[in-house]
Each structure stands twice: as structure tokens, then as C-alpha cells.
Design a protein around this motif. Structure first.
Motif, short mmCIF file in Angstrom:
data_model
loop_
_atom_site.label_atom_id
_atom_site.label_comp_id
_atom_site.label_asym_id
_atom_site.label_seq_id
_atom_site.Cartn_x
_atom_site.Cartn_y
_atom_site.Cartn_z
N ARG A 58 -4.97 71.55 -36.08
CA ARG A 58 -6.21 70.83 -35.73
C ARG A 58 -6.01 70.17 -34.38
NH1 ARG A 58 -8.46 67.77 -39.58
NH2 ARG A 58 -7.31 68.66 -41.32
N SER A 196 3.21 71.72 -33.44
CA SER A 196 2.80 72.75 -34.42
C SER A 196 3.54 72.54 -35.73
CB SER A 196 3.10 74.16 -33.88
OG SER A 196 2.45 74.36 -32.65
N ARG A 216 15.98 70.39 -33.90
CA ARG A 216 16.93 70.29 -32.79
C ARG A 216 16.75 68.95 -32.08
NH1 ARG A 216 17.18 75.14 -28.50
NH2 ARG A 216 15.24 74.22 -27.71
N THR A 217 15.48 68.59 -31.82
CA THR A 217 15.20 67.29 -31.18
C THR A 217 14.09 66.61 -31.97
OG1 THR A 217 15.58 68.41 -29.07
CG2 THR A 217 14.66 66.19 -28.97
P1 NAP Z 1 7.00 72.64 -28.83
O1 NAP Z 1 6.38 71.33 -28.66
O2 NAP Z 1 7.62 73.29 -27.66
O3 NAP Z 1 8.03 72.51 -30.02
C1 NAP Z 1 8.92 73.55 -30.28
C2 NAP Z 1 9.99 73.03 -31.21
O4 NAP Z 1 10.89 74.10 -31.47
C3 NAP Z 1 10.81 71.90 -30.61
O5 NAP Z 1 11.13 71.01 -31.63
C4 NAP Z 1 12.03 72.63 -30.08
O6 NAP Z 1 13.17 71.84 -29.98
C5 NAP Z 1 12.20 73.67 -31.16
N1 NAP Z 1 12.95 74.83 -30.68
C6 NAP Z 1 12.65 75.66 -29.66
N2 NAP Z 1 13.59 76.61 -29.56
C7 NAP Z 1 14.50 76.36 -30.54
C8 NAP Z 1 15.70 76.97 -30.92
N3 NAP Z 1 16.16 78.07 -30.28
N4 NAP Z 1 16.39 76.46 -31.96
C9 NAP Z 1 15.92 75.38 -32.62
N5 NAP Z 1 14.79 74.74 -32.29
C10 NAP Z 1 14.09 75.23 -31.26
O7 NAP Z 1 5.93 73.72 -29.41
P2 NAP Z 1 4.66 73.46 -30.33
O8 NAP Z 1 4.99 72.59 -31.45
O9 NAP Z 1 4.07 74.79 -30.61
O10 NAP Z 1 3.70 72.66 -29.38
C11 NAP Z 1 3.50 73.04 -28.03
C12 NAP Z 1 2.34 72.29 -27.46
O11 NAP Z 1 1.14 72.87 -27.92
C13 NAP Z 1 2.24 70.85 -27.87
O12 NAP Z 1 3.12 70.03 -27.17
C14 NAP Z 1 0.80 70.58 -27.58
O13 NAP Z 1 0.56 70.39 -26.23
C15 NAP Z 1 0.18 71.88 -28.03
N6 NAP Z 1 -0.22 71.76 -29.42
C16 NAP Z 1 -1.30 70.99 -29.65
C17 NAP Z 1 -1.71 70.82 -30.92
C18 NAP Z 1 -2.92 70.00 -31.14
O14 NAP Z 1 -3.74 69.82 -30.31
N7 NAP Z 1 -3.11 69.50 -32.26
C19 NAP Z 1 -1.03 71.39 -31.97
C20 NAP Z 1 0.06 72.20 -31.71
C21 NAP Z 1 0.46 72.36 -30.41
P3 NAP Z 1 13.52 71.10 -28.59
O15 NAP Z 1 12.58 69.94 -28.51
O16 NAP Z 1 14.94 70.74 -28.75
O17 NAP Z 1 13.29 72.09 -27.48
#
Ligand code: NAP
Length: 543
Positions: A58, A196, A216-217
Motif C-alpha cells: 500500500r 516491501s 541484514r540491516t
Molecule cells: P529495500 O528498501 O532496498 O530493502 C531491501 C532489503 O533487502 C533490505 O533490508 C536489504 O538489506 C535486504 N537485502 C538486499 N540484498 C540482500 C542480500 N543479498 N542479503 C540479505 N538481505 C538483503 O527494498 P524494498 O523494501 O523493496 O523498498 C524499496 C523502496 O521502494 C522503498 O524504500 C520505498 O521507496 C519503495 N517502497 C514503497 C512502498 C510504499 O510506498 N508503501 C512500499 C515498498 C517499497 P540492506 O539494508 O542491508 O541492504
């Protein structure tokens, strides 16, 4: 300009992508009488909302603010059901926009743009398009190409040792199956704890027999305090629609609560500081990030809000060891994208949920049965990769873009993206990027930034047509100055202290450059307007 508009052949404008940006571009260009076609790799409109269908997906900006402002009637007709709309509702909204403005006739779905080549003699782009099913390729030409490719559209591909041996089901949050996934009775691993994951974990935990979260973080996350969007709130918003929209456009982040609170955090006494944090925490969402003016520039100020957030985690999570693992300690608050959740921390009080800290015990390999860390093997039926995106540059770098003299964009961007105003890259005439790196983009409410960029670009295209001009490009010196400005502004904040995807830190080997512009939506808008009013300063145009 030509008036050809049929798929194939020649177009005034090729738009890449039919998400929110692509749709608004098509509408604006049609108003101008400029022929345009959008190519979309997906099977329908929606962009990020088409692909990201994971449970709990969402918006994290309030629904009314995360919607188009260009048509008052559209805004009055549409009723958001919740304060933070769920993905199916947003996708329905995008579909409604496409239908209401009859935009689908200018979109070719299931079609990927694979290459762009600038023809200096013809002053056009040759655009190679590929049918995603048959892989057949066709070349069309266009005077202008506008990349409406989104900032978070290319998933970060998992590359864990042994992953091909895993016998269960695997999913990526950014490419969720359209038919949905039933985890009832299943043992599920979620790898990643970004937005996500933080949205999907509470939902998956309610279904699954067992959920193991691999972190991881740890991230900072603030409760959404979601609920129905009350009619009175909607009416009040609409009564002040024009003023609200203008306030969004001139705000720091493109939403009303992004206005920084007055004063510095450490100048306020302990009681006043805590009172203001608590007040903003109760509002929910991003409001707390701007509680004081210096939270993102002064480490000591930031630590006060970081500690406030950690205290909330400790108060919520019953097991103190788990609470400490979930509490971020080694980077400032909100310097990785702040997460907005519904019951995330509470989920770790459930008996069927475990947290594995990959900093203590990294993943060794995936096995046929599940995930093996350096300490333990976890048997699961499904793995959810919530590992994010190749953000901001991912989509364009997957297209073979060749500009003037055959120079490749990939070569120009090999040390990180460079451009002027986040809109154009020197040496790549008539190619625009909507919410590209170097613009507020992901640090803002995307819809507000999309509308600003689309309005700016389409106004320029209209003025060029009226003035008999056919080519526009960014000047190298203007680009250089902008890149320096973007970097200087980022370096003056705490953002650069976190290993975030803003810096490309999540993709192994990606150059470490802070990509979005931190100067704020309102200031950036004013600057872009001044550039246009002063004869498009920093751009060169020719007939
Ligand atoms: P993200 O914020 O990049 O989170 C990815 C997660 O995966 C992080 O915890 C990361 O750890 C971990 N990760 C990545 N590679 C890994 C590995 N090789 N081994 C273990 N852990 C690993 O991605 P996301 O959650 O898809 O979100 C991306 C962006 O999309 C958000 O910041 C936001 O801007 C947008 N988004 C918005 C909404 C919304 O509007 N509601 C919802 C979802 C996404 P590290 O932190 O250590 O890299």
C-alpha cells in the motif's frame, strides 16, 4: 512535427512506460496536439502498482496526496477508502485514469524498449521495441523520447549461493504473481527488511505456519495509523483543494507533513522534544522525520529521534533480544528510506515468527530445503526475496542508449548518473527522464514530482514546436555544475552516512553516488521554472 500516431512508424514522442508518469505524459501531449505512443513491458497500466502486488502493499503517503492533481473533476469523482490506499485500489485508480482520459489507445503493452539510437542527420531517435513474448524486434522513430521508466522498476535479482537448488517456491516482492500466493500452513522465509518486507511480513505471518525473517540491516519504521478515510476528512481536503495542492507543490517532500517543524531539536528541552516526537508519531507516517529543522543535518539532533524510535521498538517487542536486533543503531534516522508499517514490530511477538540477524550469522547458502546460515539450517517451503531494486538508473541502464556520435549512456554513467536538472544528459538530445536521478524524485511524493516534470517537459516540447525548433540538449557545463550542486547538497546532510539504495549501496558493484536531489520539491520547482523563464538556461536548442 508529424501527425502520425499509429503503432510502428514515426511519432513525435515515444514514451517509455505506462505507469503514472507515462499516463500523464500521454494526456498532456494529447492536449498539445503532439502525437505520442507509450511502450509498456507489462500487460496493463500501473507501473510500480502493476508489479508490486505482494501482501500488504500500500502507499506510504496519504491517499489524497498520492493522486493526480491536474484534473479537479477526477479528484472529486474518486473516493479513496483508506488513509493509505492498498495496492489493488491504487491500481484500479490508475486504470480509471487510463479509461477516463481514453489513454489506452496510445499504449502498446507487452512491449519493451531495448535500444535507443540518436540519428544526428535525421534529428530523430531510432527506438527498438521488443515483443516481450515473441522477442520479435521492430524499430520506430521519434523526435523525442521520454523515459517514464520509474525509479524502482527493476528488481534487485537474488544471487545467493545454491539458490538454484532450493526445491520450494520463490517470490520477489517486486514481481509478485498476479493470482496471489496462499501461504496457509506453509513455512516461509522472508529475506530483507525494507519497506516491501515491512509491509508484507505482518500479512504473511498471519497466514503462514511459520515465518522466519532474515534481516541484514534493521530499518526505522513508523506506524501508519491507517484507517478508513473519513468523509469529513475528504470533504475538508476538497474544500481547500487548490490551496492544498499548491502547498504540496511548494513543500519539501511533496506532502503536507513534510514542512519542517520550527527550531532545532537540541534547543528544545527534553520534554518539549519528546512531546513533539510523540505528537508526530501519533500522526503517523513520515511526519516525524520533519519534527525539527535539523534532524537530517545534525548528528546529535538525529540521535534524539533515532533513540525515540528505538524506545518505541523496545516498548513494543516483548523479547528484549529481538527488540535489540530490530533497533537500528549504526546509521541515522530516516537516512535510509523511512518505512511506514501496520503492526510490523508487534508481529515479532507472535509465536510463529522468528528473526535471524544476518550480521551475526550470515547466509551461507540456500539448500534444497531452505536457508543455511553460518550457524543453523532453516527448512522452509517458500522464500520471499524482499531485496529491493536496482534503483533510479536500473531501467535506463538496461536499455542500450546511444546518443550523439554513438556514445553509450552506460559509458557516460559508469561512475554514477550525471545529468542536468535530473531531466537531460548532455550528448543525448531530445531524451528526457521523468523523475530521473538528480531530481527530488524518490525523496518526494512521486506523483507531485511526476506532474512537475511532465508539465515542464511538455511545455518545452510545445514551445519548441511553436518556435520551429527541433533539437534540445543539455550543455555540458550546465550539467557539470548541476552534478556538483546535487553532490554538495547531499554531502551537507546525513543521508550519505547510510548504506542505502539512494546511494546504490544495495546492488553489488554499483557506483556509490547519492542519486536523488535533496534540495526539496518546492525549491527545485522554482529553480526549474526560472530556468525555463530565462530562455531555458543551460540548454541548447536548434531548428
Ligand atoms: P529495500 O528498501 O532496498 O530493502 C531491501 C532489503 O533487502 C533490505 O533490508 C536489504 O538489506 C535486504 N537485502 C538486499 N540484498 C540482500 C542480500 N543479498 N542479503 C540479505 N538481505 C538483503 O527494498 P524494498 O523494501 O523493496 O523498498 C524499496 C523502496 O521502494 C522503498 O524504500 C520505498 O521507496 C519503495 N517502497 C514503497 C512502498 C510504499 O510506498 N508503501 C512500499 C515498498 C517499497 P540492506 O539494508 O542491508 O541492504
Amino acid at each position: 512535427m508529424s501527425d502520425a500516431g499509429a503503432p510502428g512508424g514515426t511519432h513525435d514522442v515515444v514514451v517509455i512506460g505506462a505507469g503514472m508518469s507515462g499516463l500523464y505524459l500521454l494526456w498532456r501531449l494529447r492536449q498539445l496536439g503532439v502525437s505520442a505512443i507509450a511502450y509498456e513491458a507489462g500487460g496493463d497500466v500501473g507501473g510500480t502498482w502493476y508489479w508490486n502486488r505482494y501482501p500488504g502493499a500500500r502507499v506510504d503517503i496519504e491517499s489524497q496526496e498520492y493522486s493526480f492533481s491536474f484534473c479537479a473533476d477526477l479528484e472529486r469523482e474518486w473516493r479513496w477508502s483508506e488513509r493509505y490506499a492498498p495496492q489493488p485500489e491504487i491500481l484500479a485508480y490508475v486504470g480509471h485514469v487510463a479509461d477516463r482520459f481514453d489513454l489506452r489507445r496510445d499504449i502498446q503493452f507487452n512491449t519493451r524498449v531495448t535500444a535507443l539510437a540518436w540519428d544526428d542527420a535525421a534529428r530523430t531517435w531510432a527506438v527498438t521495441i521488443q515483443n516481450v513474448t515473441t522477442k520479435d524486434e521492430t524499430v520506430v522513430t521519434a523526435r523525442f523520447v521520454i523515459a517514464a521508466t520509474g525509479c524502482l522498476s527493476v528488481p534487485n535479482e537474488p544471487a545467493f549461493p545454491g539458490q538454484e537448488t532450493f526445491a520450494g517456491a520463490t517470490y520477489h516482492t517486486g514481481r509478485w504473481p498476479h493470482e496471489g500466493v496462499d501461504f496457509t500452513g506453509k513455512r516461509v522465509a522472508v529475506i530483507g527488511t525494507g519497506s516491501s518486507a515491512i509491509q508484507s511480513i505482518p500479512q504473511i505471518a498471519r497466514q503462514a505456519a511459520e515465518l522466519i525473517v532474515f534481516q541484514r540491516t534493521p530499518n526505522y519504521s513508523v506506524p501508519a495509523h491507517n484507517g478508513p478515510l473519513e468523509p469529513a476528512v475528504r470533504d475538508a481536503w476538497l474544500a481547500e483543494r487548490e490551496a492544498n495542492r499548491e502547498a504540496q507543490r511548494m513543500s519539501r517532500g511533496g506532502f503536507l507533513h513534510s514542512a519542517p517543524g520550527e527550531g532545532r531539536a537540541l534547543d528544545a528541552g527534553d520534554n518539549e522534544r519528546t512531546r513533539r516526537f510523540e505528537e508526530r508519531w501519533q500522526i503517523g507516517g513520515f511526519a516525524i522525520g520533519t519534527a525539527f529543522e535539523d534532524l537530517l543535518v545534525d548528528p546529535a539532533a538525529n540521535e534524539t529521534v533515532a533513540e525515540f524510535a528505538r524506545r518505541k521498538i523496545r516498548e513494543t517487542v516483548k523479547d528484549p533480544v529481538v527488540a535489540e536486533r530490530l533497533a537500528p543503531k549504526d546509521y541515522p534516522f530516516a537516512t535510509k528510506r523511512l518505512c511506514v508499517d501496520i503492526g510490523y514490530y508487534e508481529t515479532f511477538n507472535r509465536p510463529n515468527v522468528r528473526l535471524v540477524d544476518l550480521r551475526e550469522t550470515p547466509i551461507d547458502t540456500l539448500t534444497p530445503q531452505g536457508v543455511r546460515t553460518t550457524q543453523e539450517s532453516y527448512e522452509v517451503d517458500a522464500i520471499v526475496f524482499a531485496i529491493g531494486f536496482d534503483a533510479m538508473t536500473g531501467a535506463l541502464s538496461r536499455i542500450d542508449v546511444k546518443g550523439r556520435d554513438g556514445v553509450a549512456l552506460r559509458a557516460v554513467w559508469k561512475d554514477g548518473p550525471v545529468n542536468y536538472l535530473g531531466l537531460m544528459v548532455a550528448g543525448f538530445p531530445n531524451l528526457f527522464t521523468i523523475t530521473g536521478p538528480g531530481s527530488p524524485s524518490v525523496l518526494s511524493n512521486m506523483i507531485v514530482s511526476i506532474e512537475q516534470h511532465v508539465d515542464w517537459v511538455t511545455t518545452l516540447i510545445g514551445q519548441m514546436r511553436d518556435g520551429g525548433l527541433s533539437v534540445v540538449e543539455a550543455k555540458p557545463d550546465a550539467q557539470q555544475a548541476w552534478v556538483e550542486h546535487v553532490n554538495e547538497r547531499a554531502a551537507s546532510t546525513l543521508y550519505v552516512q547510510a548504506n542505502s539504495w539512494y546511494l546504490g549501496a544495495n546492488v553489488p558493484g554499483k557506483p556509490r553516488v547519492f542519486m536523488p536531489y535533496v534540495g526539496g520539491v518546492g525549491a527545485y520547482r522554482t529553480l526549474c521554472a526560472a530556468v525555463a523563464e530565462n530562455g531555458y538556461l543551460g540548454f541548447r536548442m536548434s531548428a
